[in-house]
Scaffold this motif. Structure first.
Motif, PDB file in Angstrom:
ATOM      1  N   PHE A  31      -5.697 -63.041  30.129  1.00  0.00           N
ATOM      2  CA  PHE A  31      -5.318 -61.637  29.710  1.00  0.00           C
ATOM      3  C   PHE A  31      -6.068 -60.799  30.677  1.00  0.00           C
ATOM      4  N   MET A  32      -5.730 -60.147  31.589  1.00  0.00           N
ATOM      5  CA  MET A  32      -6.496 -59.328  32.359  1.00  0.00           C
ATOM      6  C   MET A  32      -6.357 -57.905  32.247  1.00  0.00           C
ATOM      7  N   CYS A  33      -7.641 -57.172  31.898  1.00  0.00           N
ATOM      8  CA  CYS A  33      -7.252 -55.606  31.781  1.00  0.00           C
ATOM      9  C   CYS A  33      -7.666 -54.855  32.995  1.00  0.00           C
ATOM     10  N   ILE A  34      -6.796 -53.800  33.477  1.00  0.00           N
ATOM     11  CA  ILE A  34      -7.153 -53.056  34.362  1.00  0.00           C
ATOM     12  C   ILE A  34      -7.588 -51.854  33.927  1.00  0.00           C
ATOM     13  N   LEU A  35      -8.925 -51.233  34.120  1.00  0.00           N
ATOM     14  CA  LEU A  35      -9.436 -50.278  33.308  1.00  0.00           C
ATOM     15  C   LEU A  35     -10.045 -49.209  34.524  1.00  0.00           C
ATOM     16  N   GLY A  36      -9.990 -47.975  34.030  1.00  0.00           N
ATOM     17  CA  GLY A  36     -10.464 -47.067  35.183  1.00  0.00           C
ATOM     18  C   GLY A  36      -9.938 -45.517  34.739  1.00  0.00           C
ATOM     19  N   PRO A  37     -10.717 -44.689  35.183  1.00  0.00           N
ATOM     20  CA  PRO A  37     -10.107 -43.077  34.982  1.00  0.00           C
ATOM     21  C   PRO A  37      -9.102 -42.891  35.445  1.00  0.00           C
ATOM     22  N   SER A  38      -8.513 -41.749  34.946  1.00  0.00           N
ATOM     23  CA  SER A  38      -7.170 -41.265  35.261  1.00  0.00           C
ATOM     24  C   SER A  38      -6.900 -40.892  36.801  1.00  0.00           C
ATOM     25  N   LEU A 155       3.456 -61.071  32.247  1.00  0.00           N
ATOM     26  CA  LEU A 155       3.836 -60.118  31.645  1.00  0.00           C
ATOM     27  C   LEU A 155       3.143 -58.832  32.115  1.00  0.00           C
ATOM     28  N   LEU A 156       3.789 -57.655  32.251  1.00  0.00           N
ATOM     29  CA  LEU A 156       2.790 -56.114  32.869  1.00  0.00           C
ATOM     30  C   LEU A 156       2.887 -55.036  31.680  1.00  0.00           C
ATOM     31  N   LEU A 157       1.792 -54.696  31.620  1.00  0.00           N
ATOM     32  CA  LEU A 157       1.881 -53.534  30.269  1.00  0.00           C
ATOM     33  C   LEU A 157       0.984 -52.262  30.910  1.00  0.00           C
ATOM     34  N   ASP A 158       1.542 -51.067  31.098  1.00  0.00           N
ATOM     35  CA  ASP A 158       1.084 -49.862  31.475  1.00  0.00           C
ATOM     36  C   ASP A 158       0.951 -48.960  30.192  1.00  0.00           C
ATOM     37  N   GLU A 159      -0.368 -48.983  29.661  1.00  0.00           N
ATOM     38  CA  GLU A 159      -0.759 -48.252  28.565  1.00  0.00           C
ATOM     39  C   GLU A 159       0.190 -48.329  27.501  1.00  0.00           C
ATOM     40  N   ALA A 187      -1.130 -62.415  31.342  1.00  0.00           N
ATOM     41  CA  ALA A 187      -0.777 -60.989  31.171  1.00  0.00           C
ATOM     42  C   ALA A 187      -1.722 -59.833  31.856  1.00  0.00           C
ATOM     43  N   ILE A 188      -1.299 -58.648  32.382  1.00  0.00           N
ATOM     44  CA  ILE A 188      -2.133 -57.731  33.056  1.00  0.00           C
ATOM     45  C   ILE A 188      -1.844 -56.494  32.145  1.00  0.00           C
ATOM     46  N   PHE A 189      -2.777 -55.854  31.475  1.00  0.00           N
ATOM     47  CA  PHE A 189      -3.104 -54.777  30.772  1.00  0.00           C
ATOM     48  C   PHE A 189      -3.670 -53.750  31.286  1.00  0.00           C
ATOM     49  N   VAL A 190      -2.954 -52.454  31.543  1.00  0.00           N
ATOM     50  CA  VAL A 190      -3.519 -51.152  32.124  1.00  0.00           C
ATOM     51  C   VAL A 190      -3.858 -50.192  31.181  1.00  0.00           C
ATOM     52  N   THR A 191      -5.292 -49.761  31.126  1.00  0.00           N
ATOM     53  CA  THR A 191      -5.591 -49.002  30.138  1.00  0.00           C
ATOM     54  C   THR A 191      -6.784 -48.016  30.529  1.00  0.00           C
ATOM     55  N   HIS A 192      -6.819 -46.892  29.999  1.00  0.00           N
ATOM     56  CA  HIS A 192      -7.983 -46.260  30.301  1.00  0.00           C
ATOM     57  C   HIS A 192      -9.007 -45.929  29.131  1.00  0.00           C
ATOM     58  N   ALA A 197      -9.804 -52.320  26.352  1.00  0.00           N
ATOM     59  CA  ALA A 197     -10.061 -53.373  27.255  1.00  0.00           C
ATOM     60  C   ALA A 197     -11.256 -54.382  26.795  1.00  0.00           C
ATOM     61  N   LEU A 198     -12.145 -53.949  26.632  1.00  0.00           N
ATOM     62  CA  LEU A 198     -13.381 -54.785  25.820  1.00  0.00           C
ATOM     63  C   LEU A 198     -12.859 -55.918  24.712  1.00  0.00           C
ATOM     64  N   THR A 199     -11.964 -55.191  23.854  1.00  0.00           N
ATOM     65  CA  THR A 199     -11.732 -56.244  22.711  1.00  0.00           C
ATOM     66  C   THR A 199     -10.426 -57.311  23.443  1.00  0.00           C
TER      67      THR A 199
END
Ligand SMILES: Nc1ncnc2c1ncn2[C@@H]1O[C@H](COP(=O)(O)OP(=O)(O)OP(=O)(O)O)[C@@H](O)[C@H]1O
Ligand SMILES: [Mg+2]
Lengths: 359, 313
Positions: A31-38, A155-159, A187-192, A197-199
C-alpha cells in the motif's frame, strides 16, 4: 496483485513539467501513498499509471511488462476518483456490473460478483438504488466496489475520501486498509493529507514539484526526513538557519554541537516540538532561555509557543507539564537534525539533564 | 420564479402569523398584501396571453367545428373531412412531416459531432468552430435564403467552382425539397449545438474516464454513458426544432418547390392568394394540434428534469 515499476517517468504539459523523471517500484501487495502539496504532480502520476495521460518520457511496467502503449481500457488497473464517480443513470448494480458486462461474463456470474463486491464494502442490499439516493460515503464505497469487482492488478485511488467529512474519512480509510489487506492487492493512494498517508501506507512517496523527494516507511519519513522540504512538509518542525564555526552551531542564544561531517558554513537545524524539554529557568548547556508565550491544551498533550533569542519555537509537552503562560523557562534540545548543502541530514541526540521539568 | 415568489410570500405569512399574535389585523392584511403583490405581478402577462393567444386560438378551433345551416350554427367535422379528402392538402401535410423529420435527422447528424467536438477539445481551433457554429444566429432567414440561392443555384458559386475543376452536370437543389432542408439545418445549428454542448458539459470527465477505466471503448462510452446522460437535452432540442421547422415559412417559401408545399406556405397561399380563410383556418388548427402534441412532450421533459434536479439537491 503485481509489482509496479515506474522508470524515468516524465510528463510535460507545454512548458510545465508536471512529473519529472520519477523512478518508483511498488511491491506486490504493498500500500503506497503518494503525498505532496497541491500541484506537485500526484494526480498526473496516477493518471499516467491508469492510462489517462501519455507519459512524455519513461516506461510503466506492471508485473514486469510494459503497459505504456496501452490505453486505459486495456490496462489491468482500476481507479477510484475523487468525486462524480458513479454513472447517475445506472443503478448501483449496473454501475458495478458494467465492466463485467463488457467482458461478456455469464449473467449468473456477474450477479454473484456484484453481490460479493457489495458485501466487501458493507453495502449489501443497495443494488437497486440510484447514485442520487446514496450518501457521499456510500457513493465512494460503490466506486470502490466497482473498481475491485474487476480484480485489477493495481488499485489506484486519487483522494477518494477528500470530499467527505472528517469522521467518515477516517472510517472509510480504515475500511479500505482492511479490504486491501484481505485481497492483498497492490494499491497506490494519492493524498495531500499527511495523517491519512501516515496511518495508511506501507511506504510513502513524498512528492515536490514533480519529483519524489523521499520514498520510505512512515516512521522513517517522520524521524528522518531526507530533505528540508520533507522536514517542513511532514508533521510540525522548528527550522532554524545558523552558521557553523569551529565545530559549533551558533544559534542565537544557544550553541549546539555540530555533528561529524558538517563543515563550517551555513546549515539548517530541524527540531521536532516533541524533541524539546523544559528545564527550570537558568543557564544550561544546549538550552535556550525562553518565556512561555502561549499554551494550548490539545487533549492528550499540550502545545506551547516559546519566545527564545532564535525566535518563536513550538514545543509539545505532556499533559502533566507544569508551565504557565508568561513564565520564564529554559528549553533544552534533546534531538536535532542538521541539513547542509542538500546532503542527507545528520542526527544528534543528547541525554536529558536530571533537573528536567518534563519528560 | 413565480413559484418561488409565491412560496416566499406564503412562508412569510406563516412566520408572521406565528410571531405577531398581538396584532392579528395587521398580520392579516400583510399576508394578503404579499400574496396580492405576487398575483399582481403575474396578472398582466397572464392576461395578455389569454387575450392574445388562448381566446383567438379557441375561437378558431370552435369556428372550424361549426357550420351554419340556414343561419343556424351547429357542430360539424365537415371542414376536416374536406381537408383529409383533398389529395393536395394531405400531400402537403405528409410533405411537411417528411421535410421536418429529414431536417431533424440531418440536424442531429451535423450537430452531435460538433457538440462532442466542442465539449472534448479546447484551444484556438475549438473556439473558431464555436463561433462558426453560432454564426447563423446573426443572419436573418431572408438573407440566408438569397445567399443560398446565389451559392447553390444554377450558375451559382458552387456550380462555377465545380465546372472550373472539371466537374459538369451540377443539378441545383434550389426549388427542390433538398434546398429547404439545407436552409432549415443551417438555421437550426446554433441553437442545437448550444443545447447539446450545455448537456454534454454536465457529463463530467471522471464519468467518462471511469467508463474507459473499466474497459469501455469510445463507441461504448458514447452509447452507454454519453447518450443516456444527454437524452433529455437532445429531446428538448428535438421538440423545439420540430416546432420551428413544422411551422416554418420563409425558407420553404423562398427555397422550396411550388408543389408540394409545407404547411406554412400552404396556409399563406390558401389565405392570401386563393382567399379561402376558412380552409386556411382548418389547416392552421391541424398544424397547431400537431405542434401542441410536440409541445406537450417538451413540457413533460422539462418538468421531469426539474423534479429529478430537486430530488438531487
Ligand atoms: N491537462 C493539463 N494541462 C496542462 N497542465 C496540467 C494538466 N494537468 C495538470 N497540469 C499541471 O501539472 C501540474 C501537476 O498537476 P496535478 O493535477 O498532477 O497536481 P496534484 O498534485 O494532483 O494537485 P492537487 O493536490 O491539487 O490535486 C500542475 O501545475 C497543473 O497545473
Ligand atoms: Mg490531484
Amino acid at each position: 496483485m503485481a509489482t509496479l515499476d515506474l522508470i524515468g517517468l516524465t510528463k510535460r504539459f507545454g512548458s510545465v513539467t508536471a512529473v519529472d523523471t520519477v523512478d518508483l517500484t511498488v511491491a506486490d501487495g504493498e500500500f503506497m501513498c503518494i503525498l505532496g502539496p497541491s500541484g506537485c504532480g500526484k494526480s498526473t502520476l496516477l493518471r499516467m499509471i491508469a492510462g489517462f495521460e501519455m507519459p512524455t518520457e519513461g516506461d510503466i511496467r506492471i508485473g514486469g511488462e510494459s503497459v505504456t502503449p496501452l490505453g486505459a481500457n486495456k490496462r489491468p488497473t482500476a481507479m477510484v476518483f475523487q468525486k462524480y464517480t458513479l454513472w447517475p443513470h445506472m443503478r448501483v448494480f449496473d454501475n458495478i456490473a458494467f465492466g463485467l458486462q463488457l467482458r461478456r461474463l455469464p449473467r449468473a456470474e456477474i450477479a454473484r460478483k456484484v453481490e460479493e463486491a457489495l458485501a466487501l464494502v458493507s453495502l449489501s442490499g443497495y443494488e437497486g438504488r440510484f447514485p442520487s439516493q446514496l450518501s457521499g460515503g456510500q457513493q465512494q464505497r460503490v466506486a470502490l466496489a466497482r473498481a475491485l469487482v474487476l480484480e485489477p492488478k493495481i488499485l489506484l485511488l486519487d483522494e477518494p475520501f477528500s470530499s467527505l467529512d472528517a469522521i467518515l474519512r477516517v472510517r472509510l480509510r480504515e475500511e479500505l486498509r482492511r479490504i486491501q489487506r484481505r485481497l492483498k492487492i497492490t494499491a497506490i493512494f494519492v493524498t495531500h493529507d499527511q495523517e491519512e498517508a501516515l496511518t495508511l501506507a506501507d511506504r510513502i512517496a513524498v512528492m515536490n514539484s514533480g519529483r519524489v523527494e523521499q520514498l520510505a516507511a512512515p516512521t522513517q519519513i517522520y524521524d528522518n526526513p531526507a530533505t528540508l522540504f520533507v522536514a517542513d512538509f511532514i508533521g510540525a518542525m522548528n527550522l532554524l538557519t545558523a552558521q557553523v564555526r569551529g565545530g559549533q552551531i551558533a544559534l542565537d542564544g544557544v550553541a549546539l554541537d555540530a555533528p561529524d561531517g558538517v563543515r563550517d558554513g551555513a546549515v539548517t537545524v530541524a527540531i521536532r516540538p516533541e524533541d524539546l524539554a523544559l528545564l527550570p529557568d537558568g543557564d544550561h548547556a544546549g538550552a535556550w532561555r525562553a518565556s512561555v508565550e502561549q499554551i494550548s491544551d490539545l487533549g492528550h498533550y499540550r502545545r506551547a509557543i516559546l519566545e527564545t533569542p532564535s525566535g518563536m519555537i513550538k514545543i509539545y509537552l505532556p499533559k502533566t507539564a507544569a508551565a504557565e503562560e508568561g513564565s520564564a523557562v529554559s528549553a533544552f534540545v534533546r534531538r536535532y537534525l542538521v541539513y547542509q548543502d542538500g546532503a542527507p541530514p545528520r542526527e544528534v541526540t543528547r541525554p536529558l539533564p536530571a533537573q528536567a521539568l518534563t519528560v | 420564479m413565480f413559484r418561488r415568489l409565491f412560496s416566499n410570500s406564503l412562508s412569510q405569512v406563516k412566520t408572521r402569523r406565528m410571531t405577531t399574535t398581538q396584532a392579528p389585523t395587521a398580520s392579516f392584511s400583510r399576508k394578503w398584501r404579499g400574496a396580492a403583490l405576487a398575483y399582481l405581478l403575474v396578472a398582466p402577462p397572464l392576461l395578455l396571453m389569454v387575450l392574445l393567444i388562448f381566446i383567438p386560438a379557441l375561437q378558431s378551433i370552435a369556428r372550424t367545428l361549426t357550420i351554419s345551416v340556414d343561419g343556424v350554427p351547429g357542430f360539424s367535422l365537415s371542414r376536416y373531412t374536406a381537408f383529409f379528402s383533398d389529395p393536395i392538402s394531405v400531400n402537403n401535410l405528409i410533405f411537411t412531416f417528411q421535410v421536418t423529420l429529414l431536417t431533424l435527422a440531418a440536424i442531429f447528424v451535423v450537430c452531435f459531432p460538433l457538440a462532442l467536438y466542442l465539449r472534448f477539445s479546447s484551444g484556438r481551433i475549438a473556439s473558431i468552430v464555436q463561433i462558426l457554429a453560432l454564426f447563423p444566429l446573426f443572419v436573418p432567414g431572408i438573407i440566408l435564403c438569397y445567399a443560398l440561392i446565389r451559392f447553390l443555384g444554377t450558375r451559382g458559386t458552387l456550380d462555377t467552382v465545380l465546372s472550373l475543376i472539371g466537374i459538369t452536370g451540377y443539378r441545383t437543389p434550389y426549388l427542390k425539397p433538398d434546398a429547404i432542408i439545407i436552409g432549415l439545418v443551417w438555421e437550426a445549428i446554433p441553437f442545437t449545438v448550444l443545447v447539446l454542448t450545455a448537456g454534454l458539459r454536465q457529463v463530467s470527465d471522471s464519468l467518462i474516464e471511469s467508463a474507459r477505466d473499466v474497459g469501455a471503448d469510445d463507441w461504448t462510452i458514447f452509447r452507454r454513458i454519453i447518450l443516456p446522460l444527454i437524452a433529455r437535452p437532445a429531446l428538448i432540442a428535438f421538440s423545439l426544432n420540430f416546432l420551428g421547422i413544422f411551422g416554418s415559412y420563409t425558407i420553404p417559401y423562398l427555397l422550396g418547390p411550388a408543389a408540394p408545399q409545407m404547411m406554412g406556405v400552404f396556409m399563406q397561399q390558401t389565405f392570401g392568394q386563393y382567399r379561402r380563410p376558412d380552409e386556411a383556418e382548418t389547416q392552421a388548427v391541424i398544424t397547431f394540434i400537431i405542434c401542441a402534441f410536440i409541445g406537450f412532450l417538451y413540457v413533460r421533459t422539462v418538468a421531469r428534469q426539474r423534479i429529478t434536479h430537486e430530488k438531487d439537491e
